[in-house]
Design an enzyme around this catalytic site. Sequence first.
Site, PDB file in Angstrom:
ATOM      1  N   ASN A  23       6.941  -9.230  10.705  1.00 23.06           N
ATOM      2  CA  ASN A  23       7.588 -10.458  10.225  1.00 23.06           C
ATOM      3  C   ASN A  23       8.552 -11.033  11.262  1.00 23.06           C
ATOM      4  O   ASN A  23       8.677 -12.250  11.375  1.00 23.06           O
ATOM      5  CB  ASN A  23       8.302 -10.196   8.895  1.00 23.06           C
ATOM      6  CG  ASN A  23       7.298 -10.133   7.764  1.00 23.06           C
ATOM      7  OD1 ASN A  23       6.753 -11.163   7.364  1.00 23.06           O
ATOM      8  ND2 ASN A  23       6.997  -8.929   7.297  1.00 23.06           N
ATOM      9  N   ARG A 102      17.580  -0.895   3.960  1.00 20.93           N
ATOM     10  CA  ARG A 102      18.896  -0.443   3.501  1.00 20.93           C
ATOM     11  C   ARG A 102      19.504  -1.474   2.571  1.00 20.93           C
ATOM     12  O   ARG A 102      19.266  -2.678   2.741  1.00 20.93           O
ATOM     13  CB  ARG A 102      19.847  -0.249   4.685  1.00 20.93           C
ATOM     14  CG  ARG A 102      19.551   1.012   5.418  1.00 20.93           C
ATOM     15  CD  ARG A 102      20.429   1.194   6.611  1.00 20.93           C
ATOM     16  NE  ARG A 102      19.967   2.372   7.309  1.00 20.93           N
ATOM     17  CZ  ARG A 102      20.372   3.604   7.044  1.00 20.93           C
ATOM     18  NH1 ARG A 102      21.300   3.818   6.140  1.00 20.93           N
ATOM     19  NH2 ARG A 102      19.870   4.633   7.703  1.00 20.93           N
ATOM     20  N   ILE A 103      20.306  -0.999   1.649  1.00 21.47           N
ATOM     21  CA  ILE A 103      20.996  -1.904   0.723  1.00 21.47           C
ATOM     22  C   ILE A 103      22.242  -2.442   1.413  1.00 21.47           C
ATOM     23  O   ILE A 103      23.019  -1.696   2.019  1.00 21.47           O
ATOM     24  CB  ILE A 103      21.329  -1.174  -0.586  1.00 21.47           C
ATOM     25  CG1 ILE A 103      20.005  -0.799  -1.273  1.00 21.47           C
ATOM     26  CG2 ILE A 103      22.187  -2.040  -1.503  1.00 21.47           C
ATOM     27  CD1 ILE A 103      20.155   0.176  -2.399  1.00 21.47           C
ATOM     28  N   ASN A 118      16.556 -12.101   2.502  1.00 23.47           N
ATOM     29  CA  ASN A 118      15.703 -10.912   2.486  1.00 23.47           C
ATOM     30  C   ASN A 118      14.279 -11.322   2.163  1.00 23.47           C
ATOM     31  O   ASN A 118      14.046 -12.278   1.424  1.00 23.47           O
ATOM     32  CB  ASN A 118      16.208  -9.938   1.413  1.00 23.47           C
ATOM     33  CG  ASN A 118      15.375  -8.675   1.338  1.00 23.47           C
ATOM     34  OD1 ASN A 118      15.035  -8.086   2.366  1.00 23.47           O
ATOM     35  ND2 ASN A 118      15.034  -8.254   0.130  1.00 23.47           N
ATOM     36  N   HIS A 120      10.916  -9.870   0.431  1.00 22.16           N
ATOM     37  CA  HIS A 120      10.532  -8.772  -0.465  1.00 22.16           C
ATOM     38  C   HIS A 120       9.043  -8.881  -0.791  1.00 22.16           C
ATOM     39  O   HIS A 120       8.562  -9.973  -1.138  1.00 22.16           O
ATOM     40  CB  HIS A 120      11.360  -8.819  -1.752  1.00 22.16           C
ATOM     41  CG  HIS A 120      11.080  -7.660  -2.648  1.00 22.16           C
ATOM     42  ND1 HIS A 120      11.556  -6.393  -2.387  1.00 22.16           N
ATOM     43  CD2 HIS A 120      10.328  -7.565  -3.769  1.00 22.16           C
ATOM     44  CE1 HIS A 120      11.117  -5.575  -3.323  1.00 22.16           C
ATOM     45  NE2 HIS A 120      10.365  -6.252  -4.173  1.00 22.16           N
ATOM     46  N   GLU A 185       3.548 -13.213   3.823  1.00 21.31           N
ATOM     47  CA  GLU A 185       4.927 -13.054   4.306  1.00 21.31           C
ATOM     48  C   GLU A 185       5.111 -13.762   5.645  1.00 21.31           C
ATOM     49  O   GLU A 185       6.132 -14.396   5.897  1.00 21.31           O
ATOM     50  CB  GLU A 185       5.270 -11.566   4.483  1.00 21.31           C
ATOM     51  CG  GLU A 185       5.401 -10.809   3.187  1.00 21.31           C
ATOM     52  CD  GLU A 185       5.864  -9.376   3.396  1.00 21.31           C
ATOM     53  OE1 GLU A 185       6.468  -8.821   2.476  1.00 21.31           O
ATOM     54  OE2 GLU A 185       5.621  -8.796   4.487  1.00 21.31           O
TER      55      GLU A 185
HETATM   56  C1  GAR Z   1       7.456  -6.180   4.662  1.00 19.01           C
HETATM   57  O1  GAR Z   1       6.291  -6.102   3.890  1.00 19.01           O
HETATM   58  C2  GAR Z   1       8.657  -6.484   3.810  1.00 19.01           C
HETATM   59  O2  GAR Z   1       8.362  -7.305   2.731  1.00 19.01           O
HETATM   60  C3  GAR Z   1       9.045  -5.109   3.362  1.00 19.01           C
HETATM   61  O3  GAR Z   1       8.872  -4.294   4.501  1.00 19.01           O
HETATM   62  C4  GAR Z   1       7.787  -4.808   5.256  1.00 19.01           C
HETATM   63  C5  GAR Z   1       8.191  -4.902   6.714  1.00 19.01           C
HETATM   64  O4  GAR Z   1       7.097  -5.171   7.512  1.00 19.01           O
HETATM   65  N1  GAR Z   1      10.382  -5.069   2.892  1.00 19.01           N
HETATM   66  C6  GAR Z   1      10.779  -4.335   1.850  1.00 19.01           C
HETATM   67  O5  GAR Z   1      10.032  -3.624   1.231  1.00 19.01           O
HETATM   68  C7  GAR Z   1      12.259  -4.480   1.506  1.00 19.01           C
HETATM   69  N2  GAR Z   1      12.519  -3.902   0.225  1.00 19.01           N
HETATM   70  P1  GAR Z   1       7.274  -5.587   9.040  1.00 19.01           P
HETATM   71  O6  GAR Z   1       8.170  -4.517   9.676  1.00 19.01           O
HETATM   72  O7  GAR Z   1       5.893  -5.556   9.601  1.00 19.01           O
HETATM   73  O8  GAR Z   1       7.894  -6.942   9.081  1.00 19.01           O
END
Ligand code: GAR
Length: 211
Positions: A23, A102-103, A118, A120, A185
Amino acid sequence: MIRRMSNRGRLVIGVLGSGKGSNAQAIFDAIREKRLDACVACVLSDVEDAFILERARRAGIPARFISAAPFRTKLEGEAERRYVEALREYGVEVVVLAGFMRIIKRGMLAAFPHRIVNLHPALLPAFPGMESWKQALEYGVKVAGCTVHFVDAGTDTGPILLQKVVPVLEGDTPATLHARIQEQEHVALPEALGLLAARRVRVEGRIVHCD
Ligand code: GAR
């Protein structure tokens, strides 16, 4: 001494991530291809060998590992102070959590009020927390998706900026569904940042207006 990016009035973004950084890459690509009028001033990670840092370095963006120890699932205390300090040094206006596992606690929220977003991997408020695509599949929903939202003091509860929907298909596995969500995303995050960069976003309580 940190060199601030010359941003010519563009939105200055700081990206936080813990993983592979696809992302973050979508943001870099959108900026390079002039689909997003913003700049990424720094990428910070709590995982020393996270590929997101390598992607940033390849794109010529300052990248730093900042330990978030001793906590495992939150950013608080001395570690939180180190993150806030780094983001300020780089002149960051908007903090993007792109797979930052992390929160976010009070200190960071106070340092960047209504300026942390964020991503999600679910259609909130359904399936907050970890591995949401797996939760969705196990629940048996027929559509899934992703959400870009402002971060507040809850977990995945802040005002929603944008959502994208994908179908859940017969025979989906957690991996195939996550891959389909991730495709969206990569569209949703640059699009949401585009709204912020155009200064079109107004938050009224829970409702995000795009003027
Ligand atoms: C993404 O799918 C994002 O939505 C998720 O981690 C992935 C990161 O992918 N985030 C969460 O689950 C947050 N709770 P990336 O490192 O390839 O961008």
